[in-house]
Scaffold this active site. Structure first.
Site, PDB file in Angstrom:
ATOM      1  N   SER A 100       5.059  -0.497   0.815  1.00 18.18           N
ATOM      2  CA  SER A 100       4.074  -0.220   1.246  1.00 18.18           C
ATOM      3  C   SER A 100       3.356   0.768   0.838  1.00 18.18           C
ATOM      4  O   SER A 100       3.086   1.081  -0.380  1.00 18.18           O
ATOM      5  CB  SER A 100       4.366  -0.848   2.664  1.00 18.18           C
ATOM      6  OG  SER A 100       3.990  -0.058   3.576  1.00 18.18           O
ATOM      7  N   HIS A 125       1.041  -4.806  -0.106  1.00 23.35           N
ATOM      8  CA  HIS A 125       0.649  -5.639   0.929  1.00 23.35           C
ATOM      9  C   HIS A 125      -0.683  -4.871   1.271  1.00 23.35           C
ATOM     10  O   HIS A 125      -0.791  -3.756   1.260  1.00 23.35           O
ATOM     11  CB  HIS A 125       2.192  -5.960   2.434  1.00 23.35           C
ATOM     12  CG  HIS A 125       2.757  -4.896   2.790  1.00 23.35           C
ATOM     13  ND1 HIS A 125       3.065  -4.982   4.055  1.00 23.35           N
ATOM     14  CD2 HIS A 125       2.019  -3.957   3.268  1.00 23.35           C
ATOM     15  CE1 HIS A 125       3.407  -4.367   4.507  1.00 23.35           C
ATOM     16  NE2 HIS A 125       2.764  -3.389   3.335  1.00 23.35           N
TER      17      HIS A 125
END
Length: 197
Positions: A100, A125
């Protein structure tokens, strides 16, 4: 039983030694360690360290080691902006997991100086978010997270050389990569097997 933060000896001018925590010792060698979730507290510490090290010597690289599951987008973007702001190159290395916002910061390092250890995992993501309250407030929050998603995707596209459409597709869900896959993708430049002497 937790072991706490290790202390190591540090030789002072004049030959005397004192024990300091290992993270302060690493900072003396321009090494900053992000080993937890990204939040405002750690972001402020990293930003302050980068600004200080840059003012000390803008010609020497700053090294950011990352083992992080990600965290706050706003805190991470503050670190990202500082990395781009300082004159010193910021070399990044994944040691374990860069997921992330952790992977975003890994990719934000100076081109040619973004590395990973061979068994590390890198995950990209879309940003996570949630909202509650009145319908109008929820709409405002939805617009903001969509703006943030678009901005992060644009930056990833610029940093990796991947087409924006591929970044949008790949970040739609958790997308895990090995270090070698991350190199092929353009998130990093090199998989490091051994530390240079």
């Amino acid at each position: 039983m937790p072991i706490g933060i290790p202390k190591v000896p540090y030789r002072l001018p004049g030959g005397q030694s004192q024990w300091i925590d290992i993270f302060n010792r690493l900072a003396l060698d321009r090494i900053i360690f992000l080993g937890r979730e990204v939040d405002d507290e750690i972001a402020n510490a990293i930003i302050a360290s980068m600004l200080y090290l840059d003012s000390e010597d803008p010609e020497k690289d700053i090294f950011l080691y990352i083992n992080s599951p990600g965290g706050s987008v706003s805190a991470g973007l503050a670190i990202y902006d500082t990395m781009q702001h300082v004159r010193a190159d910021v070399a990044t290395m994944c040691v374990g997991l860069a997921a992330s916002m952790g992977s975003f910061l890994l990719t934000a390092g100076a081109k040619g100086k973004r590395t990973s250890l061979p068994h590390s995992r890198i995950m990209i993501h879309q940003p996570l978010g949630g909202a509650q309250g009145q319908a109008t407030d929820i709409g405002i929050q939805a617009k903001e997270i969509l703006y943030t998603k678009d901005r992060l995707n644009q930056i990833l596209s610029e940093r990796t050389g991947q087409p924006l459409e591929r970044i949008e597709r790949d970040t739609d869900r958790d997308f895990f990569m090995s270090a070698e896959d991350a190199k092929q993708y353009g998130l990093i430049d090199q998989v490091v097997q051994h530390r240079p002497v």
